[in-house]
Enzyme design. Structure first.
Site, mmCIF file in Angstrom:
data_model
loop_
_atom_site.group_PDB
_atom_site.id
_atom_site.type_symbol
_atom_site.label_atom_id
_atom_site.label_comp_id
_atom_site.label_asym_id
_atom_site.label_seq_id
_atom_site.Cartn_x
_atom_site.Cartn_y
_atom_site.Cartn_z
ATOM 1 N N TYR A 188 0.854 -1.191 0.000
ATOM 2 C CA TYR A 188 0.000 0.000 0.000
ATOM 3 C C TYR A 188 0.887 1.237 0.000
ATOM 4 O O TYR A 188 1.544 1.546 0.987
ATOM 5 C CB TYR A 188 -0.919 -0.025 1.222
ATOM 6 N N ASP B 243 -2.255 -0.785 -4.149
ATOM 7 C CA ASP B 243 -2.825 0.532 -4.398
ATOM 8 C C ASP B 243 -1.625 1.467 -4.408
ATOM 9 O O ASP B 243 -1.018 1.736 -3.371
ATOM 10 C CB ASP B 243 -3.821 0.903 -3.312
ATOM 11 N N HIS C 159 -12.621 1.620 -4.053
ATOM 12 C CA HIS C 159 -11.814 0.955 -5.077
ATOM 13 C C HIS C 159 -12.560 -0.269 -5.605
ATOM 14 O O HIS C 159 -13.383 -0.861 -4.890
ATOM 15 C CB HIS C 159 -10.485 0.473 -4.500
#
Length: 266
Positions: A112, A151, A255
């Site tokens: 992340y 992400d 998302h």
């Protein structure tokens, strides 16, 4: 091997919206999740083994913040939590499973990347993260094959977000961030590097490529989105990618899950 990545924007929130009801239908072999926003007491026991997948996690020290998980059907030969930079390891941003066999070194990773949208201080932290991550990935690539799902909080090209002209000076589409991805993919020096698997399979897709939408206004309804979620793979593994799909029939978070099928088994 079917590998799904999904920023859950809170694992408990995504669960209430049906994420773990949807998951068994996908027949995934691996699942990387980001933004758990939970600690071990809320995850282990409740979300640690959905659909026969065994989860391992890297939690942020700060409660209700960040955190990543990686689920696989196969047991790894080794587990790596964090990537050796205390500032970001404290934020729970890296979980790696290794599946090494004689003649093969292979890793799956869930990561992340920081967001810089909340202000200059976090943008500087994002730059520090990118500066530390680049040599780490280069060293990893020199010794093993891997797929990293993440992400990334960066849209790479103009095709990767709806309103690119209006975001040229905004975090997530800044020249320095996009140049970092150029270097990662070998587009700046011609040396080759990691592969953006979705773009390899869908080089010309625009509006259908988005994986994140702001909660402001009618961004989701109008598909004013960004492509922030990626599969990065070493070239050998990227060449085995057969299909990529973004799931939008249900909304589990801000998302959408990204699934890639690869022609190899763990």
């Amino acid at each position: 091997m079917r590998f799904i990545t999904a920023n859950l924007n809170g694992i408990r929130s995504a669960a209430t919206k049906g994420f773990f009801d949807w998951l068994p239908q996908q027949q995934a072999d691996a699942l990387g999740v980001q933004e758990l926003k939970a600690q071990a007491d809320a995850v282990e026991g409740q979300f640690c083994s959905p659909d026969g997948l065994k989860g391992h996690f890297h939690y942020a020290q700060k409660k209700g913040y960040s955190g990543v998980g990686l689920y696989t059907r196969e047991e790894p030969s080794d587990l790596i939590v964090g990537f050796g930079v205390p500032e970001f390891d404290d934020e729970g941003r890296w979980i790696e499973k290794r599946f090494d066999k004689p003649g093969r070194k292979l890793s799956l990773i869930s990561c992340y990347f920081p967001s810089g949208s909340s202000g200059p201080e976090r943008q500087e932290a994002k730059y520090r993260f990118l500066a530390a991550m680049a040599p780490h990935l280069a060293a990893l690539k020199a010794e093993r094959e891997f797929i990293l799902v993440a992400d990334v909080n960066i849209a790479h090209k103009e095709a990767d977000l709806k309103n690119w002209k209006g975001n040229l000076k905004n975090s997530g589409f800044l020249p320095e961030e996009r140049a970092w991805l150029d270097q990662l993919f070998g587009q700046a020096d011609g040396q080759g590097g990691l592969v953006d698997v979705y773009r390899q399979l869908h080089p010309d897709t625009t509006d259908a490529c988005y994986t994140w939408w702001s909660n402001r206004g009618q961004a989701y309804a109008k598909n004013v989105g960004w492509r922030l979620d990626y599969h990065f793979a070493t070239p050998k593994l990227a060449a085995l990618a057969q299909r990529a799909a973004i799931y939008k029939d249900q909304k589990f978070s801000d998302h959408a899950p990204l699934t890639v099928d690869y022609d190899f088994a763990l």
